[in-house]
Design a protein around this motif. Structure first.
Motif, PDB file in Angstrom:
ATOM      1  N   TYR A  96       0.840  -1.196   0.000  1.00  0.00           N
ATOM      2  CA  TYR A  96       0.000   0.000   0.000  1.00  0.00           C
ATOM      3  C   TYR A  96       0.878   1.249   0.000  1.00  0.00           C
ATOM      4  CZ  TYR A  96      -4.229   2.710   1.082  1.00  0.00           C
ATOM      5  OH  TYR A  96      -5.293   3.577   1.025  1.00  0.00           O
ATOM      6  N   LEU A 100       1.571   4.211  -2.925  1.00  0.00           N
ATOM      7  CA  LEU A 100       1.410   5.627  -2.588  1.00  0.00           C
ATOM      8  C   LEU A 100       2.694   6.395  -2.863  1.00  0.00           C
ATOM      9  CD1 LEU A 100      -0.503   5.762   0.841  1.00  0.00           C
ATOM     10  CD2 LEU A 100      -1.422   6.191  -1.425  1.00  0.00           C
ATOM     11  N   SER A 104       2.496   9.008  -5.986  1.00  0.00           N
ATOM     12  CA  SER A 104       2.332  10.386  -5.521  1.00  0.00           C
ATOM     13  C   SER A 104       3.532  11.249  -5.859  1.00  0.00           C
ATOM     14  CB  SER A 104       2.091  10.412  -4.008  1.00  0.00           C
ATOM     15  OG  SER A 104       3.229   9.939  -3.305  1.00  0.00           O
ATOM     16  N   ILE A 121      -7.286   0.327  -4.164  1.00  0.00           N
ATOM     17  CA  ILE A 121      -7.480   1.688  -3.659  1.00  0.00           C
ATOM     18  C   ILE A 121      -6.158   2.406  -3.432  1.00  0.00           C
ATOM     19  CG2 ILE A 121      -7.588   0.968  -1.234  1.00  0.00           C
ATOM     20  CD1 ILE A 121      -9.625   3.785  -2.936  1.00  0.00           C
ATOM     21  N   CYS A 122      -5.085   1.692  -3.104  1.00  0.00           N
ATOM     22  CA  CYS A 122      -3.805   2.365  -2.869  1.00  0.00           C
ATOM     23  C   CYS A 122      -3.267   2.981  -4.152  1.00  0.00           C
ATOM     24  CB  CYS A 122      -2.783   1.417  -2.254  1.00  0.00           C
ATOM     25  SG  CYS A 122      -2.313   0.008  -3.272  1.00  0.00           S
ATOM     26  N   LYS A 124      -5.275   4.167  -6.578  1.00  0.00           N
ATOM     27  CA  LYS A 124      -6.133   5.340  -6.786  1.00  0.00           C
ATOM     28  C   LYS A 124      -5.763   6.477  -5.830  1.00  0.00           C
ATOM     29  CE  LYS A 124      -9.916   2.533  -8.573  1.00  0.00           C
ATOM     30  NZ  LYS A 124     -11.311   2.079  -8.426  1.00  0.00           N
ATOM     31  N   GLU A 125      -5.460   6.129  -4.584  1.00  0.00           N
ATOM     32  CA  GLU A 125      -5.062   7.153  -3.627  1.00  0.00           C
ATOM     33  C   GLU A 125      -3.711   7.755  -4.004  1.00  0.00           C
ATOM     34  OE1 GLU A 125      -6.707   8.508  -1.222  1.00  0.00           O
ATOM     35  OE2 GLU A 125      -8.455   7.204  -1.268  1.00  0.00           O
ATOM     36  N   GLY A 126      -2.790   6.937  -4.491  1.00  0.00           N
ATOM     37  CA  GLY A 126      -1.499   7.450  -4.937  1.00  0.00           C
ATOM     38  C   GLY A 126      -1.661   8.424  -6.083  1.00  0.00           C
ATOM     39  N   ARG A 128      -4.327  10.229  -6.734  1.00  0.00           N
ATOM     40  CA  ARG A 128      -4.955  11.451  -6.225  1.00  0.00           C
ATOM     41  C   ARG A 128      -3.953  12.351  -5.506  1.00  0.00           C
ATOM     42  NH1 ARG A 128      -9.635   7.763  -3.914  1.00  0.00           N
ATOM     43  NH2 ARG A 128     -10.937   7.558  -5.758  1.00  0.00           N
ATOM     44  N   LEU A 129      -2.952  11.745  -4.874  1.00  0.00           N
ATOM     45  CA  LEU A 129      -1.943  12.530  -4.173  1.00  0.00           C
ATOM     46  C   LEU A 129      -0.935  13.176  -5.126  1.00  0.00           C
ATOM     47  CD1 LEU A 129      -1.175  10.194  -1.127  1.00  0.00           C
ATOM     48  CD2 LEU A 129      -2.251  12.454  -1.036  1.00  0.00           C
TER      49      LEU A 129
END
Length: 371
Positions: A96, A100, A104, A121-122, A124-126, A128-129
Motif C-alpha cells: 500500500y 502511494l 504520488s 485503492i492504494c 487510486k489514492e497514490g 490522487r496525491l
C-alpha cells in the motif's frame, strides 16, 4: 455545530442501514482458512527458529535517511533486484505504502495517469496525491485504454495495472498493454502483489514470466501475501530508486523495516525458489474447486487462488458468508464500496495447505446453499 462523534455515529448508521457496515471478527482458530492471502502457507513456517542468527536489532531505529539504513537493507535490495531481474529495488513497509510513494511522487503536473478501473485503492489514492491528471479505463479493456491514450494530452503518460486483480483474480493483458505503451510512448507500472511468489516460474511475478520486465517502468512486489511476510519493494531503474529516496515522502519519513522482517522475506523467497511444486499443488486445488461447483453458481472466471462467488448485493454476500462460517469455513463477504454495486461477493482464497476433504466440503455446502 454538531459534535464530531455524532456525525461519525450518523455515518456509521448509514453504513448499517445499507448493509455495508464493517467490523473486526476473530473466527474459531479451527475454521478452515479460505480467506487469507497466504496462498502457499509460508506465513505458517518459522524460517528463523533453530538457526544461529546474531542479534542485530528489534527495530531499525529511524528512517533510512537517518539512523535506519543498515547493511541488511542494502544487501536485501541487491538480493531482490537479482530475483526480480531489475536494475534496482527499494524497500517499503507495505505494498500500500509502496504504491502511494511511487504514484504520488513520480507523475508531475502536466502528466496523466491511466488506471484500470478495478485497481486497488492504494493505486487510486497514490494517483490522487500526485499532481498529475488521472483517469480510469474499463477493466482489462485494451480498446478502451487505447481510446484514452488517443485523447489524453500530457507530457508523460503512466498506465497503471495489477498483474492479478485482488478481487476478481483475473490476469492483466500485460503483453498487449506493453505494446500499446510503446506505440504511445507511455510508461507502464505494474502492481504484482497477487503474483509475487506464484505462477509457474520461480515466483518472481507475471512480468518476469512473460519476459517483459525490462519494458515496464516500475513494478511493485508485495511480501505480505504468497510470501507470508511483510513489506514490499519497488523494482526499476537506478534513477527511479534515487528519485524515490529523494522525493517519496512515504519512504523518507517512515521508520525502516527491522532485521527480523528482512530475514523472513529472504528466507521465504529462497524457500519458494526451491519448492516450485507448491504452485502445481495449488493449481490442482483450484481446478478441483471449480470443477465441483454447480453451474448456476455465479463464479468469476479465474485461474488464480482468488475465486469470487457473485451474490449481487451486500445483504446476500453477508448472508452467504455467515452460512459458510457456521459450517466451519473462514470466508468473508466483500461489499460495496470495496467492489462496485451489484458485484458484491464472497471472496474465496484457495491455499496449498487446504486439504482435498475441506475443498470437497466447501463445494458441497455452496452447492447446497444454491440448490
Amino acid at each position: 455545530m454538531m459534535n464530531i462523534e455524532s456525525i461519525m455515529q450518523d455515518l456509521l448508521e448509514k453504513r448499517k442501514q445499507s448493509g455495508t457496515y464493517r467490523s473486526l471478527k476473530i473466527l474459531d482458530s479451527k475454521a478452515h482458512d479460505f480467506t487469507s492471502n497466504d496462498y502457499l502457507g509460508l506465513a505458517k513456517i518459522d524460517f528463523l527458529s533453530g538457526e544461529d542468527h546474531s542479534f542485530i536489532d528489534n527495530g531499525a531505529g529511524g528512517s533510512r535517511l537517518l539512523s535506519g539504513n543498515k547493511a541488511y537493507h542494502v544487501e536485501a535490495e541487491a538480493f531482490m533486484a537479482d530475483y526480480f531481474n531489475a536494475k534496482s529495488c527499494l524497500l517499503f513497509n507495505s505494498g500500500y505504502v509502496a504504491n502511494l510513494g511511487l504514484l504520488s511522487s513520480v507523475p508531475q503536473k502536466g502528466d496523466a495517469i491511466l488506471m484500470d478501473e478495478l485497481s486497488h485503492i492504494c493505486i487510486k489514492e497514490g494517483a490522487r496525491l500526485s499532481r498529475a491528471s488521472h483517469f480510469n479505463f474499463r477493466h482489462n479493456d485494451v480498446s478502451d485504454l487505447e481510446k484514452k491514450l488517443n485523447t489524453v494530452n500530457a507530457n508523460n503518460i503512466f498506465i497503471v495495472v495489477e498483474s492479478i486483480y485482488s478481487m476478481d483474480g483475473d490476469e492483466a493483458l500485460l503483453a498487449n498493454i506493453v505494446e500499446l505503451a510503446k506505440k504511445y510512448n507511455a510508461n507502464v507500472i505494474v502492481d504484482e502483489a497477487h503474483s509475487t511468489g506464484l505462477l509457474s516460474n520461480d515466483g518472481s511475478g507475471l512480468c518476469c514470466q512473460l519476459g517483459i520486465e525490462k519494458e515496464v517502468f516500475a513494478r511493485v512486489y508485495t511480501f505480505g501475501k504468497a510470501m507470508g511476510a511483510h513489506g514490499a519493494v519497488v523494482a526499476g531503474s537506478e534513477i527511479l530508486k534515487s528519485y524515490l529516496i529523494n522525493y517519496s515522502r512515504q519512504f523518507i519519513y517512515t521508520t525502516s523495516l527491522p532485521y527480523h522482517s528482512i530475514q523472513i522475506i529472504i528466507k521465504a523467497i529462497n524457500y519458494r525458489k526451491l519448492n516450485s511444486e507448491l504452485w502445481k499443488s495449488l493449481q490442482d486445488k483450484i481446478e478441483k474447486f471449480r470443477n465441483q461447483l454447480n453451474e448456476e453458481i455465479n463464479l468469476l472466471e479465474s485461474n488464480h487462488p482468488i475465486q469470487g462467488v457473485i451474490t449481487g448485493s451486500s445483504e446476500n454476500a453477508i448472508r452467504l458468508a455467515n452460512f459458510l462460517q457456521e459450517k466451519g469455513f473462514d470466508i468473508r463477504p466483500i461489499v460495496s464500496p470495496t467492489v462496485p454495486l451489484h458485484q458484491e461477493r464472497v471472496r474465496i482464497c484457495l491455499h496449498a495447505f487446504n486439504t482435498d476433504e475441506s475443498i470437497d466440503e466447501l463445494c458441497r455446502q455452496l452447492n447446497q446453499y444454491y440448490s
